[in-house]
Design a protein around this motif. Structure first.
Motif, PDB file in Angstrom:
ATOM      1  N   LEU A  61     -27.018  -1.511 -13.932  1.00 27.60           N
ATOM      2  CA  LEU A  61     -28.315  -1.199 -14.731  1.00 27.60           C
ATOM      3  C   LEU A  61     -28.330  -1.240 -15.967  1.00 27.60           C
ATOM      4  CD1 LEU A  61     -29.030   2.139 -12.730  1.00 27.60           C
ATOM      5  CD2 LEU A  61     -30.139  -0.045 -12.317  1.00 27.60           C
ATOM      6  N   ALA A  62     -27.174  -1.974 -16.683  1.00 29.84           N
ATOM      7  CA  ALA A  62     -27.135  -2.295 -18.269  1.00 29.84           C
ATOM      8  C   ALA A  62     -28.005  -3.061 -18.615  1.00 29.84           C
ATOM      9  CB  ALA A  62     -25.614  -2.312 -18.600  1.00 29.84           C
ATOM     10  N   PRO A  63     -28.493  -3.254 -19.913  1.00 33.30           N
ATOM     11  CA  PRO A  63     -29.379  -4.313 -20.488  1.00 33.30           C
ATOM     12  C   PRO A  63     -28.766  -5.702 -20.178  1.00 33.30           C
ATOM     13  CG  PRO A  63     -29.290  -2.598 -22.126  1.00 33.30           C
ATOM     14  CD  PRO A  63     -28.238  -2.360 -20.997  1.00 33.30           C
ATOM     15  N   GLY A  64     -29.511  -6.497 -19.404  1.00 31.20           N
ATOM     16  CA  GLY A  64     -29.075  -7.884 -19.059  1.00 31.20           C
ATOM     17  C   GLY A  64     -27.974  -7.807 -17.856  1.00 31.20           C
ATOM     18  N   GLY A  65     -27.920  -6.663 -17.013  1.00 32.53           N
ATOM     19  CA  GLY A  65     -27.466  -6.547 -15.759  1.00 32.53           C
ATOM     20  C   GLY A  65     -28.326  -7.045 -14.704  1.00 32.53           C
ATOM     21  N   PRO A  66     -27.444  -7.255 -13.548  1.00 34.27           N
ATOM     22  CA  PRO A  66     -28.071  -8.027 -12.563  1.00 34.27           C
ATOM     23  C   PRO A  66     -29.098  -6.898 -11.523  1.00 34.27           C
ATOM     24  CG  PRO A  66     -25.675  -7.206 -11.851  1.00 34.27           C
ATOM     25  CD  PRO A  66     -26.055  -6.961 -13.122  1.00 34.27           C
ATOM     26  N   GLY A  67     -29.013  -5.782 -12.100  1.00 36.44           N
ATOM     27  CA  GLY A  67     -29.883  -4.585 -11.040  1.00 36.44           C
ATOM     28  C   GLY A  67     -29.100  -4.042 -10.152  1.00 36.44           C
ATOM     29  N   ASN A  68     -29.867  -3.109  -9.455  1.00 38.89           N
ATOM     30  CA  ASN A  68     -29.250  -2.119  -8.547  1.00 38.89           C
ATOM     31  C   ASN A  68     -30.351  -1.974  -7.431  1.00 38.89           C
ATOM     32  OD1 ASN A  68     -28.448   0.001  -7.063  1.00 38.89           O
ATOM     33  ND2 ASN A  68     -27.342   0.934  -8.619  1.00 38.89           N
ATOM     34  N   LEU A  69     -29.746  -2.055  -6.023  1.00 37.22           N
ATOM     35  CA  LEU A  69     -30.771  -2.215  -4.911  1.00 37.22           C
ATOM     36  C   LEU A  69     -31.569  -0.698  -4.844  1.00 37.22           C
ATOM     37  CD1 LEU A  69     -31.457  -3.984  -2.417  1.00 37.22           C
ATOM     38  CD2 LEU A  69     -29.541  -2.532  -1.194  1.00 37.22           C
ATOM     39  N   ASP A  70     -30.904   0.236  -5.276  1.00 44.37           N
ATOM     40  CA  ASP A  70     -31.457   1.686  -5.415  1.00 44.37           C
ATOM     41  C   ASP A  70     -32.591   1.797  -6.496  1.00 44.37           C
ATOM     42  OD1 ASP A  70     -30.221   2.171  -2.842  1.00 44.37           O
ATOM     43  OD2 ASP A  70     -28.499   2.832  -3.939  1.00 44.37           O
ATOM     44  N   VAL A  71     -32.554   1.077  -7.547  1.00 45.67           N
ATOM     45  CA  VAL A  71     -33.542   1.338  -8.601  1.00 45.67           C
ATOM     46  C   VAL A  71     -34.572   0.159  -8.415  1.00 45.67           C
ATOM     47  CG1 VAL A  71     -33.999   1.341 -11.030  1.00 45.67           C
ATOM     48  CG2 VAL A  71     -31.727   2.189  -9.929  1.00 45.67           C
ATOM     49  N   ILE A  72     -35.765   0.449  -8.103  1.00 47.57           N
ATOM     50  CA  ILE A  72     -36.899  -0.644  -7.795  1.00 47.57           C
ATOM     51  C   ILE A  72     -37.936  -0.528  -8.777  1.00 47.57           C
ATOM     52  CG2 ILE A  72     -38.685  -1.464  -5.967  1.00 47.57           C
ATOM     53  CD1 ILE A  72     -36.844  -0.038  -4.153  1.00 47.57           C
ATOM     54  N   GLU A  73     -38.276  -1.513  -9.753  1.00 50.54           N
ATOM     55  CA  GLU A  73     -39.173  -1.412 -10.574  1.00 50.54           C
ATOM     56  C   GLU A  73     -40.454  -2.515  -9.845  1.00 50.54           C
ATOM     57  OE1 GLU A  73     -38.684  -2.750 -14.539  1.00 50.54           O
ATOM     58  OE2 GLU A  73     -36.265  -2.196 -14.437  1.00 50.54           O
ATOM     59  N   LEU A  74     -41.704  -1.858 -10.115  1.00 55.14           N
ATOM     60  CA  LEU A  74     -42.827  -2.237  -9.481  1.00 55.14           C
ATOM     61  C   LEU A  74     -43.714  -2.455 -10.822  1.00 55.14           C
ATOM     62  CD1 LEU A  74     -43.514  -0.192  -6.374  1.00 55.14           C
ATOM     63  CD2 LEU A  74     -42.356  -2.506  -6.576  1.00 55.14           C
ATOM     64  N   ASP A  75     -44.744  -3.530 -10.609  1.00 56.34           N
ATOM     65  CA  ASP A  75     -45.774  -3.926 -11.648  1.00 56.34           C
ATOM     66  C   ASP A  75     -47.012  -3.542 -11.037  1.00 56.34           C
ATOM     67  OD1 ASP A  75     -47.304  -4.555 -13.684  1.00 56.34           O
ATOM     68  OD2 ASP A  75     -47.046  -6.820 -13.711  1.00 56.34           O
ATOM     69  N   ALA A  76     -47.712  -2.373 -11.505  1.00 55.12           N
ATOM     70  CA  ALA A  76     -48.750  -1.980 -10.825  1.00 55.12           C
ATOM     71  C   ALA A  76     -50.067  -2.892 -10.968  1.00 55.12           C
ATOM     72  CB  ALA A  76     -49.060  -0.733 -11.297  1.00 55.12           C
ATOM     73  N   ALA A  77     -50.046  -3.777 -12.031  1.00 59.15           N
ATOM     74  CA  ALA A  77     -50.880  -4.584 -12.113  1.00 59.15           C
ATOM     75  C   ALA A  77     -51.209  -5.653 -11.010  1.00 59.15           C
ATOM     76  CB  ALA A  77     -50.512  -5.442 -13.469  1.00 59.15           C
ATOM     77  N   SER A  78     -50.065  -6.058 -10.175  1.00 55.20           N
ATOM     78  CA  SER A  78     -50.064  -7.024  -9.334  1.00 55.20           C
ATOM     79  C   SER A  78     -49.756  -6.189  -7.938  1.00 55.20           C
ATOM     80  CB  SER A  78     -49.134  -8.042  -9.290  1.00 55.20           C
ATOM     81  OG  SER A  78     -47.836  -7.494  -9.564  1.00 55.20           O
ATOM     82  N   HIS A  79     -49.329  -5.024  -8.011  1.00 59.37           N
ATOM     83  CA  HIS A  79     -48.896  -4.198  -6.757  1.00 59.37           C
ATOM     84  C   HIS A  79     -49.633  -2.782  -7.075  1.00 59.37           C
ATOM     85  CE1 HIS A  79     -45.757  -7.234  -6.885  1.00 59.37           C
ATOM     86  NE2 HIS A  79     -45.601  -7.239  -5.784  1.00 59.37           N
ATOM     87  N   GLY A  80     -50.866  -2.735  -7.185  1.00 59.99           N
ATOM     88  CA  GLY A  80     -51.526  -1.246  -7.370  1.00 59.99           C
ATOM     89  C   GLY A  80     -52.575  -1.027  -6.094  1.00 59.99           C
ATOM     90  N   GLY A  81     -52.761  -2.074  -5.090  1.00 60.29           N
ATOM     91  CA  GLY A  81     -53.544  -1.633  -4.054  1.00 60.29           C
ATOM     92  C   GLY A  81     -53.162  -0.705  -2.966  1.00 60.29           C
ATOM     93  N   VAL A  82     -53.889  -0.387  -2.321  1.00 61.31           N
ATOM     94  CA  VAL A  82     -53.435   0.577  -1.063  1.00 61.31           C
ATOM     95  C   VAL A  82     -52.433   0.250  -0.207  1.00 61.31           C
ATOM     96  CG1 VAL A  82     -55.437   0.253   0.392  1.00 61.31           C
ATOM     97  CG2 VAL A  82     -54.326   2.245   0.469  1.00 61.31           C
ATOM     98  N   ASP A  83     -52.554  -1.241   0.236  1.00 58.66           N
ATOM     99  CA  ASP A  83     -51.314  -1.581   1.029  1.00 58.66           C
ATOM    100  C   ASP A  83     -50.140  -1.715   0.413  1.00 58.66           C
ATOM    101  OD1 ASP A  83     -53.406  -2.023   3.062  1.00 58.66           O
ATOM    102  OD2 ASP A  83     -53.762  -4.154   2.316  1.00 58.66           O
ATOM    103  N   ASP A  84     -50.101  -2.163  -0.957  1.00 62.32           N
ATOM    104  CA  ASP A  84     -48.849  -1.961  -1.498  1.00 62.32           C
ATOM    105  C   ASP A  84     -48.337  -0.630  -1.750  1.00 62.32           C
ATOM    106  OD1 ASP A  84     -48.812  -4.735  -2.268  1.00 62.32           O
ATOM    107  OD2 ASP A  84     -50.515  -4.256  -3.630  1.00 62.32           O
ATOM    108  N   THR A  85     -49.184   0.339  -1.977  1.00 62.62           N
ATOM    109  CA  THR A  85     -48.678   1.534  -2.190  1.00 62.62           C
ATOM    110  C   THR A  85     -48.140   2.291  -0.844  1.00 62.62           C
ATOM    111  OG1 THR A  85     -50.822   2.456  -2.035  1.00 62.62           O
ATOM    112  CG2 THR A  85     -49.969   2.328  -4.102  1.00 62.62           C
ATOM    113  N   ARG A  86     -48.771   1.919   0.370  1.00 59.81           N
ATOM    114  CA  ARG A  86     -48.324   2.315   1.765  1.00 59.81           C
ATOM    115  C   ARG A  86     -46.831   1.750   1.845  1.00 59.81           C
ATOM    116  NH1 ARG A  86     -53.961   1.562   4.905  1.00 59.81           N
ATOM    117  NH2 ARG A  86     -55.093   3.317   4.280  1.00 59.81           N
TER     118      ARG A  86
END
Length: 466
Positions: A79-104
């Protein structure tokens, strides 16, 4: 890699200018008071998403929850800057995933336990883009989430977040950085990069960035990319950022102080000839007026960080406020602000700029209080008080009435004849005066007065008949 990504903070101690957020969060992490939902709000580029990642890193550290991650465990490295990321930390962009189906779908995934970490963290960026139906689908799980689940909402418009969601979160507002804090950050980064930057360049970058660290670092990155062996010069930054030269702003302000229209319109001509945007010139002039108002109201504004300018420019500005009163500066600022609104979308910005200059030079054409106060200041300082003598108009004869009754006409003709007789008698008396002896000179006017009726009969026959 861009500067704002290279120097992205890795811990709460590295976050600059947001102590009102990082200190409470650090104490909460150290004491173990972890909430299930957080709301980070503020202008763009202030560190909301970076702080959300730091929070997830601090929660899932092997030594955590802690405000000082170790930086060596698997979770911290991922999770460090520039790291590969973690499976348990999920980032979502609500501009493209803000619908009711995405939140479900997010709701269904949230019930699963974390794969390798202590907490499962969902970072919802641009949360104000989630629809009401989407927020309602998330409401139940945000209200009563599993123990391993934490939500972090980041948004620039917190008022658009559903109130029922907002009431269940810990709200931390982020702010823009003050100019002294931003300058310290920029100088530190330039020192690490080993690039020489002229001191006059920093105020240009700070004003262009608008207090946002990410925007300011992007502008500085562009300047560093085009730097030569001598570093970033003021002239190059001035041309690249499109900012008006300080000399033109000084000329315009001094012309306003002395009510010199030729110098003011000459500065406008130089702005247009140099290819600058008239609207940009108006913005820079308004910023200078703002600095002058602050310097006049707060003499130590530069020491407090309210005004950011080099030393020589501060000396010139202090000389300008000696000739410009507060009423003049306030009126000038109001006129420039109104002109900026009129310039939006116009086809002839130069014309509106010249009209703006004419308004500032002519306080007498306005009847508002600001113009009256400015005229009083000019009278007290002696600026623009010279007046052009106006020749007196000759006395015009009284017009004769258009309709006159016969009785009135006869009286008017008699009065006119008597006037002509009196005038002829006066002329005859003046002709007889030089012939009289000098000793009787004082008695002549008194003796000539009763003689006047005797001399009147000869010219009577010449009077017009009624």
């Amino acid at each position: 890699m861009a500067l704002y990504r290279t120097y992205r903070p890795a811990t709460f101690a590295d976050v600059v200018g947001q102590e009102h957020v990082t200190d409470p969060l650090s104490r909460a992490l150290d004491s173990g008071r972890i909430n299930h939902a957080y709301l980070f709000s503020g202008p763009r580029g202030c560190g909301k998403t970076s702080s959300a990642r730091i929070l997830a890193r601090s929660l899932n550290c092997v030594e955590g929850p802690t405000s000082r991650p170790c930086g060596t465990c698997t979770s911290c490295v991922a999770l460090a800057p520039g790291g590969p990321g973690n499976l348990d930390v999920i980032e979502l962009d609500a501009a493209s995933h803000g619908g009711v189906d995405d939140t479900r779908e997010l709701r269904d995934r949230a019930f699963y336990a974390p794969a390798e970490s202590r907490y499962r963290v969902f970072i919802v960026d641009e949360a104000h883009m989630v629809t009401n139906a989407g927020f309602n689908a998330l409401l139940k799980i945000v209200e009563e989430p599993p123990e391993h689940l934490i939500f972090v909402f980041a948004t620039t418009e917190p008022e658009k977040v559903l109130p029922t969601i907002r009431s269940r979160t810990h709200h931390y507002p982020f702010r823009l950085l003050a100019p002294p804090v931003m300058r310290g950050l920029l100088e530190k980064i330039c020192e690490r990069e080993g690039v020489t930057v002229a001191p006059e360049v920093y105020p240009l970058v700070i004003r262009a960035g608008g207090g946002s660290p990410r925007d300011s670092l992007s502008i500085l990155d562009q300047l560093l990319a085009g730097a030569d062996d001598q570093g970033v010069a003021y002239e190059r930054a001035l041309a690249l950022l499109g900012v008006t030269d300080v000399a033109l702003i000084d000329t315009a302000v001094e012309a306003l102080a002395s009510a010199d229209g030729a110098a003011l319109f000459g500065a406008v001509e130089k702005v247009v000839d140099a290819g600058h945007d008239p609207r940009r010139f108006a913005v820079d002039l308004l910023e200078r007026l703002r600095d002058l108002i602050l310097l006049q109201a707060v003499p130590d504004a530069a020491d407090r960080g309210l005004v950011e300018a080099p030393g020589d420019q501060l000396a010139r500005m202090r000389g300008q406020i000696e000739t410009l009163g507060p009423a003049s500066l306030t009126r000038f600022a109001e006129i420039v602000h109104d002109a900026l609104g009129e310039m939006r979308g116009t086809t002839s910005p130069r014309l509106l700029l010249e009209v703006m200059c004419a308004r500032m030079l002519l306080p007498g054409v306005s009847n508002d209080d600001a113009a009256l106060l400015q005229r009083l200041e000019r009278l007290e300082s002696g600026i623009g008080t010279t007046s052009i003598p106006v020749p007196a108009k000759p006395a015009e004869p009284e017009p004769e009435p258009k309709f006159v009754r016969p009785s009135q006409r006869k009286a008017m003709e008699e009065a006119k004849a008597a006037e002509e007789a009196r005038r002829a008698a006066a002329e005859a008396a003046e002709a007889d005066t030089p012939v009289a002896p000098a000793a009787s000179a004082p008695v002549a006017p008194a003796a000539s007065a009763p003689v006047a009726p005797a001399a009147a009969p000869p010219p009577m026959p010449t009077a017009p008949e009624p």
